[in-house]
Write a protein that holds these residues in place. Sequence first.
Motif, PDB file in Angstrom:
ATOM      1  N   SER A   1       0.836  -1.217   0.000  1.00  0.00           N
ATOM      2  CA  SER A   1       0.000   0.000   0.000  1.00  0.00           C
ATOM      3  C   SER A   1       0.862   1.255   0.000  1.00  0.00           C
ATOM      4  O   SER A   1       0.468   2.283  -0.539  1.00  0.00           O
ATOM      5  CB  SER A   1      -0.950   0.006   1.196  1.00  0.00           C
ATOM      6  OG  SER A   1      -0.271   0.346   2.405  1.00  0.00           O
TER       7      SER A   1
ATOM      8  N   ILE B   1      -3.151   4.482  -3.988  1.00  0.00           N
ATOM      9  CA  ILE B   1      -3.383   4.518  -2.538  1.00  0.00           C
ATOM     10  C   ILE B   1      -2.668   5.713  -1.932  1.00  0.00           C
ATOM     11  O   ILE B   1      -3.232   6.452  -1.110  1.00  0.00           O
ATOM     12  CB  ILE B   1      -2.937   3.198  -1.877  1.00  0.00           C
ATOM     13  CG1 ILE B   1      -3.853   2.057  -2.326  1.00  0.00           C
ATOM     14  CG2 ILE B   1      -2.949   3.325  -0.350  1.00  0.00           C
ATOM     15  CD1 ILE B   1      -3.410   0.683  -1.877  1.00  0.00           C
TER      16      ILE B   1
ATOM     17  N   TRP C   1      -9.089   1.430   1.451  1.00  0.00           N
ATOM     18  CA  TRP C   1      -8.272   1.394   0.237  1.00  0.00           C
ATOM     19  C   TRP C   1      -8.194  -0.051  -0.256  1.00  0.00           C
ATOM     20  O   TRP C   1      -8.417  -0.982   0.512  1.00  0.00           O
ATOM     21  CB  TRP C   1      -6.879   1.985   0.432  1.00  0.00           C
ATOM     22  CG  TRP C   1      -6.032   1.454   1.569  1.00  0.00           C
ATOM     23  CD1 TRP C   1      -5.794   2.072   2.764  1.00  0.00           C
ATOM     24  CD2 TRP C   1      -5.295   0.220   1.618  1.00  0.00           C
ATOM     25  NE1 TRP C   1      -4.964   1.308   3.553  1.00  0.00           N
ATOM     26  CE2 TRP C   1      -4.634   0.165   2.869  1.00  0.00           C
ATOM     27  CE3 TRP C   1      -5.120  -0.851   0.742  1.00  0.00           C
ATOM     28  CZ2 TRP C   1      -3.819  -0.903   3.258  1.00  0.00           C
ATOM     29  CZ3 TRP C   1      -4.320  -1.918   1.129  1.00  0.00           C
ATOM     30  CH2 TRP C   1      -3.676  -1.933   2.365  1.00  0.00           C
TER      31      TRP C   1
ATOM     32  N   LEU D   1      -5.755  -2.629  -2.908  1.00  0.00           N
ATOM     33  CA  LEU D   1      -4.636  -2.869  -3.805  1.00  0.00           C
ATOM     34  C   LEU D   1      -5.180  -3.195  -5.192  1.00  0.00           C
ATOM     35  O   LEU D   1      -6.366  -3.536  -5.338  1.00  0.00           O
ATOM     36  CB  LEU D   1      -3.788  -4.029  -3.273  1.00  0.00           C
ATOM     37  CG  LEU D   1      -3.027  -3.739  -1.974  1.00  0.00           C
ATOM     38  CD1 LEU D   1      -2.458  -5.023  -1.393  1.00  0.00           C
ATOM     39  CD2 LEU D   1      -1.917  -2.722  -2.221  1.00  0.00           C
TER      40      LEU D   1
END
Length: 196
Positions: free
Chosen positions: A42, A48, A112, A114
Amino acid sequence: MEIPPVVPPGRMSALPQTVLGLPDGWLLRPWEPYDAPALVASGTDPDIQHWNRTGRFTEARAEERIARYRANWEAEKAAIWAVAPAAGVPAAGLIGLADLDLPGGSGEILYWLLPAGRGSGVMAGAVARVSRWAFEELGLHRIRITHSVANPASCRIAEKTGFPLEGTMRGALLHADGWHDEHLHARLRTDGPVPT
């Protein structure tokens, strides 16, 4: 006359951080040490890093952060889950409630994903599931979502999960490319069932 707390002290820490199931086998579960590579990833993912202020992680720092997620649950400061595609599989994202004000009955959803989780539609389901938990099990009165006005994907997630736009907060958050205006979305427990 003293106003009683909306969520009494000790209620959250007395609840186990349970696994929350989502459609298509995805689940929200407590972070585990084997998820440390997801936190490291991240910190190097440009999307992100652009929209969140997560920072960068070494493996050791990531493991410390995971331990902090657990400690923050016990201290009733935050409720952070790993977003995983199946049981025993490393995290593909994060969702949680932060900036908790349990006496005042409010918190803010943050999240968030990935690249492996993007485009799956999982985050809308995760926001809805965490919202239901926060209202029905924890007992919050109000949950908010804030995001940069330049991030329409987060706006769509908020609207899809029944968080109406309440307004724009000017120059509210400093990103790497400067100050961003932020949309404020919010939902009350009295707004009825959370859309799924």
